[in-house]
Design a protein around this motif. Structure first.
Motif, short mmCIF file in Angstrom:
data_model
loop_
_atom_site.label_atom_id
_atom_site.label_comp_id
_atom_site.label_asym_id
_atom_site.label_seq_id
_atom_site.Cartn_x
_atom_site.Cartn_y
_atom_site.Cartn_z
N LYS A 127 0.83 -1.21 0.00
CA LYS A 127 0.00 0.00 0.00
C LYS A 127 0.86 1.25 0.00
O LYS A 127 0.59 2.21 -0.73
CB LYS A 127 -0.92 -0.01 1.23
CG LYS A 127 -1.90 1.14 1.27
CD LYS A 127 -2.82 1.04 2.48
CE LYS A 127 -3.80 2.21 2.53
NZ LYS A 127 -4.69 2.12 3.72
N TYR A 128 1.91 1.24 0.82
CA TYR A 128 2.83 2.39 0.88
C TYR A 128 3.52 2.60 -0.47
O TYR A 128 3.61 3.73 -0.97
CB TYR A 128 3.87 2.14 1.98
CG TYR A 128 4.85 3.28 2.16
CD1 TYR A 128 4.58 4.31 3.05
CD2 TYR A 128 6.05 3.31 1.43
CE1 TYR A 128 5.49 5.36 3.23
CE2 TYR A 128 6.95 4.35 1.60
CZ TYR A 128 6.66 5.37 2.50
OH TYR A 128 7.55 6.40 2.64
N LYS A 131 1.09 4.05 -2.98
CA LYS A 131 0.73 5.45 -2.70
C LYS A 131 1.84 6.40 -3.14
O LYS A 131 1.57 7.45 -3.74
CB LYS A 131 0.45 5.63 -1.21
CG LYS A 131 0.02 7.05 -0.84
CD LYS A 131 -0.54 7.11 0.57
CE LYS A 131 0.52 6.89 1.61
NZ LYS A 131 0.02 7.10 2.99
N TYR A 132 3.09 6.04 -2.87
CA TYR A 132 4.20 6.91 -3.21
C TYR A 132 4.80 6.60 -4.59
O TYR A 132 5.69 7.31 -5.05
CB TYR A 132 5.29 6.83 -2.13
CG TYR A 132 4.87 7.52 -0.86
CD1 TYR A 132 5.08 8.88 -0.67
CD2 TYR A 132 4.23 6.81 0.16
CE1 TYR A 132 4.68 9.51 0.50
CE2 TYR A 132 3.82 7.44 1.33
CZ TYR A 132 4.05 8.79 1.49
OH TYR A 132 3.63 9.42 2.64
N ASN A 171 -1.20 4.27 -6.74
CA ASN A 171 -2.47 4.84 -6.31
C ASN A 171 -2.26 6.27 -5.84
O ASN A 171 -1.91 6.53 -4.70
CB ASN A 171 -3.07 3.99 -5.17
CG ASN A 171 -4.30 4.63 -4.56
OD1 ASN A 171 -5.00 5.38 -5.23
ND2 ASN A 171 -4.57 4.35 -3.30
N TYR A 172 -2.45 7.21 -6.76
CA TYR A 172 -2.14 8.61 -6.48
C TYR A 172 -3.09 9.25 -5.48
O TYR A 172 -2.71 10.17 -4.74
CB TYR A 172 -2.15 9.42 -7.78
CG TYR A 172 -3.45 9.39 -8.54
CD1 TYR A 172 -4.47 10.28 -8.26
CD2 TYR A 172 -3.66 8.46 -9.57
CE1 TYR A 172 -5.67 10.26 -8.96
CE2 TYR A 172 -4.84 8.43 -10.28
CZ TYR A 172 -5.84 9.33 -9.98
OH TYR A 172 -7.03 9.30 -10.67
N GLY A 174 -4.39 8.35 -2.63
CA GLY A 174 -3.96 8.25 -1.24
C GLY A 174 -2.85 9.22 -0.91
O GLY A 174 -2.83 9.82 0.18
N PHE A 175 -1.92 9.41 -1.84
CA PHE A 175 -0.81 10.34 -1.60
C PHE A 175 -1.32 11.76 -1.46
O PHE A 175 -0.95 12.47 -0.50
CB PHE A 175 0.21 10.27 -2.74
CG PHE A 175 1.27 11.33 -2.66
CD1 PHE A 175 2.36 11.18 -1.81
CD2 PHE A 175 1.17 12.50 -3.41
CE1 PHE A 175 3.33 12.16 -1.70
CE2 PHE A 175 2.14 13.49 -3.31
CZ PHE A 175 3.22 13.32 -2.46
N ASP A 178 -3.47 12.31 1.80
CA ASP A 178 -2.64 12.38 3.01
C ASP A 178 -1.77 13.63 3.03
O ASP A 178 -1.60 14.27 4.08
CB ASP A 178 -1.75 11.14 3.10
CG ASP A 178 -2.53 9.88 3.42
OD1 ASP A 178 -3.75 9.98 3.68
OD2 ASP A 178 -1.93 8.79 3.41
#
Length: 400
Positions: A127-128, A131-132, A171-172, A174-175, A178
Motif C-alpha cells: 500500500k505504501y 501510494k508513493y 495509487n495517487y 492516497g498520496f 494524506d
C-alpha cells in the motif's frame, strides 16, 4: 566495470569513437518531436535518451572508445563488452551461491500469529509503495526510488516541497489526500511543486492534484477534438498489437463501441470526446490556500505541462525555472495508436485527442514560460546547488 571507474565522475565526453559528442547531440535532436516551436524539450530530452539513440544509430558494438575531459586533463578510455559466455557463467555462479545459501539456511517455522503479522506487513508495504509510486531498480535494490515525494525544506523546515517525477505510477489518490491533510494540520503557508523532468502521465491524476490547489469550481480541460467516433477501438486495433490482443478487442468491440459513443459528441461538424476532467468540479475541502511556487524545465512535458497551464492561466502560482517542453495551448494525447511501418518496422506513437486547458496564449507553439527564468549551470551541478529552489526559499524568507 564502468561503474567502478571513479575517473569518469563529472568527466565531460568530448568524443565517442571519432565523432564529436556535440555533433551526435545535434543529429539526435532532429529525431525528437515536441508540441511546438520551443527547443527546451529537445535540449533536455536528448540527454535522457542519448544512449538509446546511439545504440539504435550504431547497432551492437563490442568495444567503445571515449575521449573525456575533467578539471585536470583530457584522456582516452576504452571499454570492451564482456563476452556473453562470461556473463552467463557469472550468473550461474551467482545462482549456485544463492542455492547453497538457501540450503544452509534453516528457516524457523512461524506460528499462525507470526504468519498473519508477516502478511499484514507485506500488505502495508504494498500500500505504501503504491501510494508513493515505488520504482524498482533491479540493479540497485538498496535504492528506494519513489515517484511522489513530500518533504519540508527551508531554514526552519516549514516550506512544503512536493516532487512529482511522473504522473503514472501507483495509487495517487492516497498520496494527495494524506499530503494535503498534513499541510492543513501544520497550517503550511508556502508550497513548492517540482515538475522538473516530469514527462507527464495520467490526465486523471493531474486533475485530482489540481483539485487540492484551487478554492474555486473549475473545469480542468476542454472537450477533446478527435477525428473518429471510435477512438478506443482505433487505439487497440493497430498492426503493432499482437493478434491475440486484437482478437480479445474484437470480442469486446460492442462494449468498447458503446463506451466511445457515450463519450463522443458532434458540434458544428467537429467530433469531441469528453474525458472526466472536462466536467465542472468542486475543489477538495482541504485545498491549499497559501503561496504556491512551481519549478519547471524543458523536460516538463505532456500532463505536467497541462497542469502548469492551468496553474499559470488561473494565476495561482509563481513559476521558476525554464520554459516547459510541452505547449501552453495543449497537446495531442489522451489516447494513443502505435502504428508500425510495414517496411522499416519503425513504430509511430500517434495521439488521437487534442487535450487542452481553457486558458490560452496568443503566441501558439510555445511552452509555459517562467515568471523567473533560472537555468542551472554545469558548475551548479558539480557543486550540488539547486538555484531554482534556492531562489524560491530566499523569496519566501524575504517576505517573512
Amino acid at each position: 566495470a564502468v561503474g567502478q571507474d571513479t575517473v569518469l565522475i563529472n568527466a565531460e565526453i568530448l568524443k565517442i569513437e571519432n565523432e564529436s559528442s556535440q555533433d551526435l547531440i545535434e543529429t539526435y535532436k532532429r529525431l525528437i518531436a515536441s508540441d511546438g516551436y520551443n527547443t527546451t524539450f529537445h535540449n533536455r530530452v536528448v540527454g535522457n535518451r542519448f544512449l538509446r539513440y546511439y545504440a539504435y544509430d550504431k547497432g551492437r558494438f563490442d568495444s567503445i572508445t571515449l575521449t573525456l575531459r575533467n578539471a585536470d586533463s583530457t584522456f582516452v578510455k576504452q571499454y570492451k563488452r564482456r563476452p556473453l559466455k562470461d556473463s552467463i557463467q557469472v550468473k550461474k555462479d551467482s545462482i549456485k551461491r544463492d542455492s547453497i545459501k538457501l540450503v544452509n539456511e534453516v528457516k524457523p517455522k512461524l506460528t499462525k500469529a507470526e504468519r498473519k503479522a508477516k502478511k499484514l506487513e507485506r500488505k502495508a508495504k504494498q500500500k505504501y509503495n503504491s501510494k508513493y509510486g515505488f520504482v524498482p531498480t533491479p540493479h540497485m535494490p538498496e535504492v528506494k526510488n519513489y515517484t511522489r515525494n513530500l518533504t519540508f525544506v527551508g531554514r526552519d523546515s516549514t516550506v512544503a516541497l512536493i516532487k512529482i517525477k511522473e504522473f503514472q505510477n501507483g495509487n495517487y489518490e492516497g498520496f494527495y489526500d494524506d499530503t494535503f491533510a498534513t499541510l492543513d494540520s501544520l497550517q503550511t503557508k508556502n508550497l513548492i511543486i517540482d515538475l522538473r523532468n516530469n514527462f507527464g502521465g495520467r490526465l486523471n491524476e493531474i486533475d485530482y492534484f489540481y483539485s487540492y490547489l484551487t478554492n474555486e469550481n473549475y473545469t480542468f480541460i476542454n472537450k477533446s477534438e478527435i477525428n473518429g467516433r471510435f477512438p478506443i477501438l482505433k487505439s487497440v486495433m493497430t498492426n503493432s498489437n499482437p493478434l491475440a490482443l486484437k482478437l480479445v478487442a474484437g470480442l469486446m468491440a460492442p462494449g468498447l463501441a458503446v463506451a466511445d459513443l457515450i463519450s463522443v459528441s458532434k458540434k458544428d461538424g467537429q467530433l469531441y470526446r469528453r474525458f472526466k476532467p472536462a466536467k465542472e468540479q468542486e475543489p477538495k475541502p482541504l485545498n491549499f490556500k497559501g503561496k504556491l511556487y512551481v519549478i519547471i524545465n524543458g523536460n516538463s512535458f505532456s500532463a505536467s505541462s497541462i497542469l502548469s497551464t492551468q496553474l499559470k492561466g488561473s494565476q495561482r502560482a509563481i513559476f521558476v525555472g525554464e520554459e516547459t517542453g510541452g505547449a501552453y495551448n495543449g497537446t495531442v494525447a489522451g489516447l494513443f495508436k502505435i502504428y508500425e511501418l510495414p517496411n522499416t518496422k519503425v513504430q509511430l506513437r500517434i495521439g488521437l485527442a487534442q487535450v487542452d486547458s481553457q486558458y490560452k496564449t496568443d503566441i501558439d507553439g510555445y511552452g509555459v514560460k517562467p515568471d523567473v527564468e533560472i537555468i542551472p549551470t554545469y558548475q551548479d551541478r558539480l557543486d550540488d546547488i539547486d538555484p531554482e529552489l534556492e531562489w524560491i526559499l530566499r523569496a519566501i524568507e524575504s517576505k517573512n
